[in-house]
Scaffold this motif. Structure first.
Motif, PDB file in Angstrom:
ATOM      1  N   TRP A 330       0.847  -1.199   0.000  1.00 22.18           N
ATOM      2  CA  TRP A 330       0.000   0.000   0.000  1.00 22.18           C
ATOM      3  C   TRP A 330       0.871   1.233   0.000  1.00 22.18           C
ATOM      4  N   GLN A 331       0.570   2.158  -0.908  1.00 24.87           N
ATOM      5  CA  GLN A 331       1.207   3.478  -0.908  1.00 24.87           C
ATOM      6  C   GLN A 331       0.075   4.492  -0.803  1.00 24.87           C
ATOM      7  N   VAL A 332       0.012   5.175   0.336  1.00 28.05           N
ATOM      8  CA  VAL A 332      -1.136   6.036   0.642  1.00 28.05           C
ATOM      9  C   VAL A 332      -0.672   7.473   0.887  1.00 28.05           C
ATOM     10  N   ASP A 333      -1.337   8.398   0.209  1.00 27.83           N
ATOM     11  CA  ASP A 333      -1.049   9.824   0.371  1.00 27.83           C
ATOM     12  C   ASP A 333      -1.638  10.283   1.712  1.00 27.83           C
ATOM     13  N   ARG A 334      -0.792  10.805   2.602  1.00 26.14           N
ATOM     14  CA  ARG A 334      -1.265  11.216   3.930  1.00 26.14           C
ATOM     15  C   ARG A 334      -2.116  12.482   3.894  1.00 26.14           C
ATOM     16  N   LYS A 335      -1.963  13.274   2.830  1.00 25.08           N
ATOM     17  CA  LYS A 335      -2.714  14.530   2.738  1.00 25.08           C
ATOM     18  C   LYS A 335      -4.084  14.304   2.106  1.00 25.08           C
ATOM     19  N   CYS A 336      -5.049  15.115   2.556  1.00 24.25           N
ATOM     20  CA  CYS A 336      -6.364  15.102   1.895  1.00 24.25           C
ATOM     21  C   CYS A 336      -6.421  16.278   0.937  1.00 24.25           C
ATOM     22  N   HIS A 337      -6.851  16.022  -0.284  1.00 23.59           N
ATOM     23  CA  HIS A 337      -6.878  17.057  -1.316  1.00 23.59           C
ATOM     24  C   HIS A 337      -8.319  17.383  -1.712  1.00 23.59           C
ATOM     25  N   MET A 338      -8.524  18.607  -2.169  1.00 25.00           N
ATOM     26  CA  MET A 338      -9.816  18.952  -2.748  1.00 25.00           C
ATOM     27  C   MET A 338      -9.767  18.639  -4.239  1.00 25.00           C
ATOM     28  N   ILE A 339     -10.923  18.252  -4.774  1.00 23.74           N
ATOM     29  CA  ILE A 339     -10.986  17.930  -6.206  1.00 23.74           C
ATOM     30  C   ILE A 339     -12.383  18.265  -6.701  1.00 23.74           C
ATOM     31  N   SER A 340     -12.480  18.691  -7.958  1.00 21.79           N
ATOM     32  CA  SER A 340     -13.797  19.088  -8.469  1.00 21.79           C
ATOM     33  C   SER A 340     -14.663  17.859  -8.743  1.00 21.79           C
ATOM     34  N   ALA A 341     -15.963  18.042  -8.580  1.00 22.97           N
ATOM     35  CA  ALA A 341     -16.918  16.979  -8.899  1.00 22.97           C
ATOM     36  C   ALA A 341     -16.756  16.562 -10.360  1.00 22.97           C
ATOM     37  N   SER A 342     -16.444  17.541 -11.226  1.00 25.12           N
ATOM     38  CA  SER A 342     -16.303  17.235 -12.655  1.00 25.12           C
ATOM     39  C   SER A 342     -15.134  16.275 -12.909  1.00 25.12           C
ATOM     40  N   SER A 343     -14.091  16.320 -12.066  1.00 25.52           N
ATOM     41  CA  SER A 343     -12.961  15.390 -12.224  1.00 25.52           C
ATOM     42  C   SER A 343     -13.439  13.950 -12.040  1.00 25.52           C
ATOM     43  N   PHE A 344     -14.291  13.757 -11.034  1.00 23.51           N
ATOM     44  CA  PHE A 344     -14.837  12.415 -10.794  1.00 23.51           C
ATOM     45  C   PHE A 344     -15.780  12.010 -11.929  1.00 23.51           C
ATOM     46  N   ASP A 345     -16.634  12.951 -12.369  1.00 25.90           N
ATOM     47  CA  ASP A 345     -17.604  12.597 -13.417  1.00 25.90           C
ATOM     48  C   ASP A 345     -16.877  12.259 -14.717  1.00 25.90           C
ATOM     49  N   LYS A 346     -15.788  12.980 -14.995  1.00 25.77           N
ATOM     50  CA  LYS A 346     -14.975  12.662 -16.175  1.00 25.77           C
ATOM     51  C   LYS A 346     -14.365  11.266 -16.037  1.00 25.77           C
ATOM     52  N   MET A 347     -13.906  10.924 -14.822  1.00 25.13           N
ATOM     53  CA  MET A 347     -13.344   9.590 -14.596  1.00 25.13           C
ATOM     54  C   MET A 347     -14.427   8.523 -14.823  1.00 25.13           C
ATOM     55  N   CYS A 348     -15.633   8.771 -14.319  1.00 26.94           N
ATOM     56  CA  CYS A 348     -16.718   7.792 -14.507  1.00 26.94           C
ATOM     57  C   CYS A 348     -17.049   7.634 -15.991  1.00 26.94           C
ATOM     58  N   TYR A 349     -17.012   8.755 -16.730  1.00 26.81           N
ATOM     59  CA  TYR A 349     -17.223   8.675 -18.182  1.00 26.81           C
ATOM     60  C   TYR A 349     -16.164   7.770 -18.812  1.00 26.81           C
ATOM     61  N   ASP A 350     -14.899   7.991 -18.420  1.00 27.41           N
ATOM     62  CA  ASP A 350     -13.806   7.172 -18.972  1.00 27.41           C
ATOM     63  C   ASP A 350     -13.972   5.700 -18.583  1.00 27.41           C
ATOM     64  N   MET A 351     -14.460   5.452 -17.372  1.00 26.49           N
ATOM     65  CA  MET A 351     -14.682   4.063 -16.931  1.00 26.49           C
ATOM     66  C   MET A 351     -15.739   3.395 -17.809  1.00 26.49           C
ATOM     67  N   LYS A 352     -16.738   4.195 -18.206  1.00 27.28           N
ATOM     68  CA  LYS A 352     -17.799   3.649 -19.056  1.00 27.28           C
ATOM     69  C   LYS A 352     -17.323   3.366 -20.473  1.00 27.28           C
ATOM     70  N   MET A 353     -16.164   3.907 -20.832  1.00 26.95           N
ATOM     71  CA  MET A 353     -15.619   3.692 -22.168  1.00 26.95           C
ATOM     72  C   MET A 353     -14.619   2.539 -22.208  1.00 26.95           C
ATOM     73  N   GLN A 354     -14.372   1.884 -21.065  1.00 23.49           N
ATOM     74  CA  GLN A 354     -13.472   0.727 -21.066  1.00 23.49           C
ATOM     75  C   GLN A 354     -14.206  -0.478 -21.660  1.00 23.49           C
ATOM     76  N   ARG A 355     -13.438  -1.439 -22.156  1.00 26.10           N
ATOM     77  CA  ARG A 355     -14.092  -2.617 -22.734  1.00 26.10           C
ATOM     78  C   ARG A 355     -14.870  -3.387 -21.663  1.00 26.10           C
ATOM     79  N   ASP A 356     -14.259  -3.595 -20.496  1.00 24.19           N
ATOM     80  CA  ASP A 356     -14.973  -4.318 -19.450  1.00 24.19           C
ATOM     81  C   ASP A 356     -16.086  -3.434 -18.880  1.00 24.19           C
TER      82      ASP A 356
END
Ligand SMILES: *[C@@H]1O[C@H](CO)[C@@H](O)[C@H](O)[C@H]1NC(C)=O
Length: 387
Positions: A330-356
């Protein structure tokens, strides 16, 4: 004999001048038309830019979408008819998961667990001898990310970053009392972990709703711990690299016969997870476009890392029932970061474009309760001080 040439010439001259004046009138007219068009165009676009031509679209629903949304929607429609996704057998990693049952923690000999306390200076209470985590960047050990998924709240604990003092729209977890810790869960609720301390109910970026299109059940202001499981036995660099369940990806090029020949250290060297904790904000200043690719390593991101050996996590494991998928790095970042909701939604879009079909990972999973000291390996490696 004098040909009546002069006469002809005169006639020619006459018709030429008529033509010339006609052309003159016509060109004046076209200039007038042109001016008219320019004036109209300028009026339409409010004087800023020429009006753009938007082709008619078939349905009312689609026409209400922005240009950008329209193309993403079109890509989803293309996916539905694409031969790339048609044959389930083309996914060479499907069903490659090697099933190892959970076991009672007390029955397991030296089987370190995750997620643990990752605060600087913390050392687990489980003696693991020479067993060491893989401290190099994963790609240097031929590992690639085979999945991305996330948990509600953090499974790990980092004092001052994600701990019992954090907050979110639905509160937080208390500090664990391992003597008698069984949190009652309301029906249908997932077990949640710790929150970061960024949340401020008076600041709109933590409260303004985001119009989620691809992720499911996500909330602005909440804390999520994202995991990128990596494996040297993954279908690295191929169209089948990303898999749900992630075990299919981890074991894609490994069978049971080979697995049983591996030493604990071989496994910790070849399988690892990156963990990073985020609070979601509705603010594009925090947009990161390629979260599916892996943990953010940039500036403050991925700098202050805790590294140890543990197991797979999730709500089916606790301090009574342990995971048999161990020891992995396990390699875990000790800091908590802020991230935009759109970053996650873009990731989910990309996940939906995977073959599996990754639809099982588009929502937050529950969190394992913080692992008791006695099941945490004592091999913490502090990148900052030992390098
Ligand atoms: C986590 O570790 C730090 C450093 O050792 C310690 O101060 C803190 O109390 C620990 N937290 C829990 C919940 O055990």
């Amino acid at each position: 004999m004098c040909p009546p040439s002069s006469n002809v010439h005169q006639k020619e001259e006459a018709s030429t001048s008529t033509l010339k004046s006609l052309v003159g009138v016509l060109s004046l007219t076209s200039i007038g038309l042109l001016v008219g068009v320019i004036v109209l165009a300028t009026q339409q676009s409010g004087g800023d830019a020429p009006a753009t031509v938007v082709p008619d679209v078939a349905t009312e629903e689609v026409s209400s979408l922005s240009q950008e949304e329209r193309s993403l929607t079109a890509f989803m429609e293309s996916k539905a008819t694409s031969a790339f996704f048609a044959e389930a057998e083309d996914n060479t990693c499907a069903g490659k998961k090697i099933a190892l049952d959970n076991d009672l923690c007390v029955n397991m000999e030296v089987a370190p667990q995750a997620g643990a306390n990752v605060t600087k200076g913390y050392v687990g209470g489980l003696e693991v001898g020479e067993l060491a985590p893989n401290t190099k960047p994963y790609y240097q050990s031929s590992m690639c990310p085979v999945n991305v998924h996330w948990h509600l709240g953090s499974e790990h604990y980092s004092a001052g970053e994600y701990d019992e003092n954090g907050d979110g729209p639905h509160g937080n977890q208390p500090r664990p009392d391992w003597a008698q810790r069984e949190r009652d869960l309301a029906e249908g609720k997932v077990r949640d972990g710790f929150r970061c301390n960024h949340y401020d109910a008076a600041d709109e970026k933590f409260t303004k709703e985001y119009d989620w299109k691809y992720c499911e059940g996500m909330e602005v202001g909440e804390t999520y711990e994202v995991h990128w499981p990596h494996s040297a036995a993954g279908a690295c660099g191929t169209v089948n690299q990303y898999q749900t369940p992630f075990y299919d990806g981890v074991f894609c090029n490994l069978n049971m016969e080979t697995l049983v020949t591996l030493q604990a250290q071989d496994i910790a060297n070849a399988v690892g997870v990156h963990g990073q904790v985020f609070t979601i904000v509705n603010d594009e200043e925090y947009f990161y476009p390629d979260l599916i690719r892996g943990m953010l390593v940039d500036g403050e991101h991925g700098q202050d890392m805790a590294i140890y050996t543990g197991s797979t996590t999730g709500t089916s494991r606790s301090n009574e029932v342990c995971s048999s998928y161990t020891p992995i790095t396990w390699q875990v970042d000790r800091k908590c970061h802020m991230i935009s909701a759109s970053s996650f939604d873009k990731m989910c879009y990309d996940m939906k474009m995977q073959r599996d079909d990754m639809s099982g990972d588009l929502h937050a999973h529950g969190s394992r309760e913080l692992v008791h000291d006695k099941y945490v390996a004592n091999n913490q490696y502090d990148k900052a001080t030992r390098e």
